[in-house]
Design a protein around this motif. Structure first.
Motif, PDB file in Angstrom:
ATOM      1  N   PHE A 125      -3.602  -4.193 -10.520  1.00 14.31           N
ATOM      2  CA  PHE A 125      -3.890  -3.504  -9.257  1.00 14.31           C
ATOM      3  C   PHE A 125      -3.858  -1.995  -9.464  1.00 14.31           C
ATOM      4  O   PHE A 125      -4.723  -1.262  -8.978  1.00 14.31           O
ATOM      5  N   TRP A 126      -2.841  -1.528 -10.190  1.00 17.94           N
ATOM      6  CA  TRP A 126      -2.679  -0.097 -10.401  1.00 17.94           C
ATOM      7  C   TRP A 126      -3.856   0.485 -11.177  1.00 17.94           C
ATOM      8  O   TRP A 126      -4.371   1.554 -10.836  1.00 17.94           O
ATOM      9  N   ARG A 127      -4.302  -0.221 -12.213  1.00 16.79           N
ATOM     10  CA  ARG A 127      -5.434   0.259 -13.006  1.00 16.79           C
ATOM     11  C   ARG A 127      -6.726   0.224 -12.200  1.00 16.79           C
ATOM     12  O   ARG A 127      -7.548   1.148 -12.284  1.00 16.79           O
ATOM     13  N   ALA A 128      -6.912  -0.829 -11.409  1.00 16.52           N
ATOM     14  CA  ALA A 128      -8.182  -1.014 -10.719  1.00 16.52           C
ATOM     15  C   ALA A 128      -8.376  -0.028  -9.572  1.00 16.52           C
ATOM     16  O   ALA A 128      -9.472   0.506  -9.382  1.00 16.52           O
ATOM     17  N   VAL A 129      -7.331   0.214  -8.798  1.00 14.20           N
ATOM     18  CA  VAL A 129      -7.510   1.023  -7.600  1.00 14.20           C
ATOM     19  C   VAL A 129      -6.291   1.869  -7.262  1.00 14.20           C
ATOM     20  O   VAL A 129      -6.412   2.967  -6.727  1.00 14.20           O
ATOM     21  N   PHE A 139       3.805   5.229  -2.733  1.00 10.01           N
ATOM     22  CA  PHE A 139       2.522   5.037  -3.397  1.00 10.01           C
ATOM     23  C   PHE A 139       2.656   4.701  -4.882  1.00 10.01           C
ATOM     24  O   PHE A 139       1.790   4.017  -5.438  1.00 10.01           O
ATOM     25  N   TYR A 140       3.708   5.177  -5.531  1.00 11.79           N
ATOM     26  CA  TYR A 140       3.777   5.105  -6.988  1.00 11.79           C
ATOM     27  C   TYR A 140       4.722   4.016  -7.479  1.00 11.79           C
ATOM     28  O   TYR A 140       5.729   3.716  -6.841  1.00 11.79           O
ATOM     29  N   PRO A 141       4.408   3.414  -8.640  1.00 20.05           N
ATOM     30  CA  PRO A 141       5.336   2.452  -9.257  1.00 20.05           C
ATOM     31  C   PRO A 141       6.553   3.175  -9.806  1.00 20.05           C
ATOM     32  O   PRO A 141       6.516   4.387 -10.049  1.00 20.05           O
ATOM     33  N   GLU A 142       7.625   2.436 -10.024  1.00 19.95           N
ATOM     34  CA  GLU A 142       8.869   3.035 -10.499  1.00 19.95           C
ATOM     35  C   GLU A 142       8.670   3.824 -11.791  1.00 19.95           C
ATOM     36  O   GLU A 142       9.253   4.884 -11.979  1.00 19.95           O
ATOM     37  N   ARG A 143       7.811   3.300 -12.673  1.00 18.53           N
ATOM     38  CA  ARG A 143       7.652   3.933 -13.983  1.00 18.53           C
ATOM     39  C   ARG A 143       6.972   5.296 -13.891  1.00 18.53           C
ATOM     40  O   ARG A 143       7.063   6.099 -14.833  1.00 18.53           O
ATOM     41  N   GLU A 144       6.281   5.593 -12.783  1.00 21.87           N
ATOM     42  CA  GLU A 144       5.599   6.876 -12.636  1.00 21.87           C
ATOM     43  C   GLU A 144       6.123   7.694 -11.458  1.00 21.87           C
ATOM     44  O   GLU A 144       5.645   8.794 -11.190  1.00 21.87           O
ATOM     45  N   LYS A 145       7.117   7.153 -10.775  1.00 24.11           N
ATOM     46  CA  LYS A 145       7.587   7.798  -9.556  1.00 24.11           C
ATOM     47  C   LYS A 145       8.250   9.150  -9.840  1.00 24.11           C
ATOM     48  O   LYS A 145       8.076  10.114  -9.092  1.00 24.11           O
ATOM     49  N   GLY A 146       9.009   9.229 -10.934  1.00 24.65           N
ATOM     50  CA  GLY A 146       9.706  10.468 -11.242  1.00 24.65           C
ATOM     51  C   GLY A 146       8.754  11.630 -11.443  1.00 24.65           C
ATOM     52  O   GLY A 146       8.959  12.725 -10.908  1.00 24.65           O
ATOM     53  N   TRP A 147       7.697  11.397 -12.217  1.00 23.70           N
ATOM     54  CA  TRP A 147       6.726  12.453 -12.491  1.00 23.70           C
ATOM     55  C   TRP A 147       5.991  12.852 -11.218  1.00 23.70           C
ATOM     56  O   TRP A 147       5.787  14.042 -10.939  1.00 23.70           O
ATOM     57  N   ILE A 174      -3.636   0.797   4.966  1.00 25.64           N
ATOM     58  CA  ILE A 174      -3.758  -0.143   3.854  1.00 25.64           C
ATOM     59  C   ILE A 174      -2.673  -1.200   4.025  1.00 25.64           C
ATOM     60  O   ILE A 174      -1.475  -0.884   4.012  1.00 25.64           O
ATOM     61  N   ALA A 175      -3.092  -2.459   4.204  1.00 21.92           N
ATOM     62  CA  ALA A 175      -2.136  -3.547   4.434  1.00 21.92           C
ATOM     63  C   ALA A 175      -1.593  -4.119   3.131  1.00 21.92           C
ATOM     64  O   ALA A 175      -0.460  -4.608   3.073  1.00 21.92           O
ATOM     65  N   HIS A 176      -2.396  -4.066   2.073  1.00 22.64           N
ATOM     66  CA  HIS A 176      -1.966  -4.627   0.787  1.00 22.64           C
ATOM     67  C   HIS A 176      -1.835  -3.503  -0.232  1.00 22.64           C
ATOM     68  O   HIS A 176      -2.814  -2.848  -0.595  1.00 22.64           O
ATOM     69  N   TRP A 177      -0.595  -3.272  -0.700  1.00 27.14           N
ATOM     70  CA  TRP A 177      -0.357  -2.225  -1.690  1.00 27.14           C
ATOM     71  C   TRP A 177       0.670  -2.731  -2.697  1.00 27.14           C
ATOM     72  O   TRP A 177       1.798  -3.042  -2.329  1.00 27.14           O
ATOM     73  N   GLU A 182     -13.604  -5.415  -6.528  1.00 28.41           N
ATOM     74  CA  GLU A 182     -13.227  -6.645  -5.850  1.00 28.41           C
ATOM     75  C   GLU A 182     -11.838  -6.605  -5.232  1.00 28.41           C
ATOM     76  O   GLU A 182     -11.424  -7.565  -4.604  1.00 28.41           O
ATOM     77  N   VAL A 183     -11.084  -5.547  -5.406  1.00 31.58           N
ATOM     78  CA  VAL A 183      -9.716  -5.495  -4.890  1.00 31.58           C
ATOM     79  C   VAL A 183      -9.743  -5.314  -3.381  1.00 31.58           C
ATOM     80  O   VAL A 183     -10.362  -4.394  -2.865  1.00 31.58           O
ATOM     81  N   ASP A 184      -9.085  -6.227  -2.665  1.00 34.66           N
ATOM     82  CA  ASP A 184      -9.021  -6.174  -1.214  1.00 34.66           C
ATOM     83  C   ASP A 184      -7.709  -5.504  -0.801  1.00 34.66           C
ATOM     84  O   ASP A 184      -6.625  -6.043  -1.019  1.00 34.66           O
ATOM     85  N   LEU A 185      -7.816  -4.328  -0.230  1.00 39.10           N
ATOM     86  CA  LEU A 185      -6.637  -3.588   0.196  1.00 39.10           C
ATOM     87  C   LEU A 185      -6.204  -3.924   1.612  1.00 39.10           C
ATOM     88  O   LEU A 185      -5.186  -3.408   2.084  1.00 39.10           O
ATOM     89  N   GLY A 186      -6.940  -4.765   2.283  1.00 34.91           N
ATOM     90  CA  GLY A 186      -6.601  -5.065   3.667  1.00 34.91           C
ATOM     91  C   GLY A 186      -6.746  -3.843   4.551  1.00 34.91           C
ATOM     92  O   GLY A 186      -5.877  -3.539   5.367  1.00 34.91           O
ATOM     93  N   ARG A 187      -7.863  -3.155   4.394  1.00 34.58           N
ATOM     94  CA  ARG A 187      -8.085  -1.931   5.157  1.00 34.58           C
ATOM     95  C   ARG A 187      -8.128  -2.227   6.657  1.00 34.58           C
ATOM     96  O   ARG A 187      -8.720  -3.208   7.099  1.00 34.58           O
ATOM     97  N   ARG A 188      -7.477  -1.335   7.433  1.00 37.09           N
ATOM     98  CA  ARG A 188      -7.506  -1.427   8.887  1.00 37.09           C
ATOM     99  C   ARG A 188      -7.930  -0.086   9.445  1.00 37.09           C
ATOM    100  O   ARG A 188      -7.805   0.945   8.765  1.00 37.09           O
ATOM    101  N   PRO A 189      -8.432  -0.047  10.683  1.00 34.43           N
ATOM    102  CA  PRO A 189      -8.834   1.242  11.272  1.00 34.43           C
ATOM    103  C   PRO A 189      -7.683   2.245  11.234  1.00 34.43           C
ATOM    104  O   PRO A 189      -6.516   1.887  11.367  1.00 34.43           O
TER     105      PRO A 189
END
Length: 454
Positions: free
Chosen positions: A33-37, A165-173, A23-26, A12-19
């Motif tokens: 959001f992170w777990r779902a998609v 693409f990555y959250p702060e907690r996982e960005k370093g890795w 991805i408009a929504h991130w 059900e997660v809407d990413l706001g996909r465009r041609p």
């Protein structure tokens, strides 16, 4: 603007996909959001980003191993000329890092990965043609080698793209994996090229360039099919200009010249030094790749050590080890001891790898401390995170110039004094100076950065 629900990957997660795979929504900081998609999409983009960056690094350092065989195909070059051929791509790559950083927000991460991968065809084609036409002369050869710098720019755009693409907690890795995947490309090209150019008997040096053309095309195709553009990645030069006003940005740029710059510079020069100092092109072709491979493997270890005891302390230790390694290399040249020379350079590669990881870790921590000193309000910390990102672009660009300076210093010593000993003496002193700078600025007892455990 129409949007398309991401039902295939996220329910059900809407990413706001465009041609164009936009991805408009991130929202990676949103745990649901992170777990779902988010994690799946980020991981997919990371995998193909590593592939493209790996090919880029390999092309960037192609000339480091090709120069060893140029004499066998009709090119009569001095040692200094060979070292210049390895240095120029590093210098061009360093110059391209800053504009490549901003290319991602302007054009989109997926789109720029496609373009930057296809640009690698130019240096590969140029190399394949040039090595078979020694009559063109040295200057055109240098200009063709300069185009390999496109591969050096790929690092900056790849790191910038994955950071969105990555959250702060996982960005370093994630950034660590991305960087290591690129760095190991240096070892791979130095291992593969000597094998490929002699397949079937004889010597076909043009294959060194030709072999990477389909790989560059494959990286571009994979980016086209599997990567995404993020609309929320904004081109903002403000944090970069703000970062330039901090003394620490310039200090860390100097330190990064000593760590990453040394890694690239030694990787580029090592095969030529084995050939010119000891006359062992066989060892250069068979074993020089070990240095870059060891440095790449130890980079993540430097980051882990920095997390445990503080990046500045690890950086001080790495500069101490570099000074010891450079002195051992100096001793080995003076005593004509190939075994010690090879071992000293392996030691240097370990130290530069550890230092790469620790200095990179220091940057974000320094700006975090600055934000805390300004009150630590959420908007202040956000501004400092953005300045840290801007500083990373500047520092990675300036630091990469070490890859240009190291071979040039060897070339100067060889042409002026007939040996590389003066260059090695300079490196011993340079690493001691960097050790002192790191100590005074970030480790000295009682200093703010030392108390914060930078």
């Amino acid at each position: 603007m129409t949007t398309i629900a991401e039902t295939a990957e996220s329910g059900e997660v809407d990413l706001g996909r465009r041609p164009g795979r936009w991805i408009a929504h991130w929202a990676p900081e949103d745990a649901a959001f992170w777990r779902a998609v988010g994690s799946r999409i980020a991981r997919r983009n990371l995998i193909f980003s590593i592939l493209a960056e790996h090919i880029g690094f390999s092309v960037w350092l192609l000339w480091s191993i090709v120069v060893v065989r140029l004499g066998d195909v009709g090119w009569q070059l001095t040692t200094s000329q060979k070292l210049w051929l390895t240095a120029v791509p590093s210098g061009v790559g360093a110059l391209l890092r800053l504009p490549y950083t901003f290319a991602v927000p302007v054009f989109g991460g997926r789109n720029w990965t496609i373009v930057s991968a296809l640009l690698l065809i130019l240096p590969c084609t140029g190399l394949a043609w040039a090595v078979e036409h020694p009559q063109i002369g040295y200057l055109p050869l240098v200009l063709i080698a300069a185009t390999a710098g496109f591969g050096g720019g790929n690092f900056a755009s790849s790191m910038a793209n994955i950071s969105f693409f990555y959250p702060e907690r996982e960005k370093g890795w994630a950034l660590g994996l991305n960087a290591a995947g690129g760095n190991i490309g240096v070892a791979v090209v130095q291992f593969l090229v000597p094998q490929v150019v002699v397949l079937g008997g004889g010597l076909a040096l043009a294959r060194a360039g030709l072999m990477y053309i389909p790989l560059a095309v494959a990286a571009a195709v994979c980016a086209y099919l599997f990567m995404d553009n993020l609309a929320e990645a904004k081109a903002d030069v403000g944090p970069v200009w703000s970062a330039l006003r901090h003394r620490d940005t310039w200090l860390m740029s100097l330190l990064y010249i000593g760590t990453f710059g040394s890694f690239i510079g030694y990787s580029a020069a090592f095969p030529t030094l084995l050939t010119s100092v000891f006359g062992r092109s066989d060892i250069a072709l068979a074993w020089a790749f070990l240095g870059a491979g060891i440095g790449s493997v130890f980079r993540p270890l430097g980051g882990r050590l920095a997390d445990a005891v503080g990046g500045a302390r690890v950086t001080v230790a790495s500069f101490l080890l570099m000074a010891v390694g450079a002195y051992a290399a100096l001793w080995s040249v003076e005593h004509r001891d190939l075994t010690v020379f090879f071992g000293a350079f392996m030691f240097l590669f370990v130290a530069t790898g550890v230092g790469n990881g620790s200095t990179y870790r220091m940057i974000s921590r320094i700006f975090q401390v600055k934000g805390e000193d300004l009150g630590g309000a959420p908007e202040t910390m956000l501004a400092m995170r953005r300045q840290a990102a801007g500083a990373l672009g500047v520092i990675s660009s300036i630091g990469a110039f070490g890859g240009f300076l190291v071979p040039i210093c060897y070339a100067w010593a060889k042409s002026t004094y007939g040996g590389i000993q003066p260059a090695l003496r300079f490196y011993v002193g340079f690493f001691v100076v960097l050790l002192a700078v790191t100590w005074v600025a970030y480790v000295r007892p009682g200093s703010r950065m030392a108390r914060a455990g930078v």
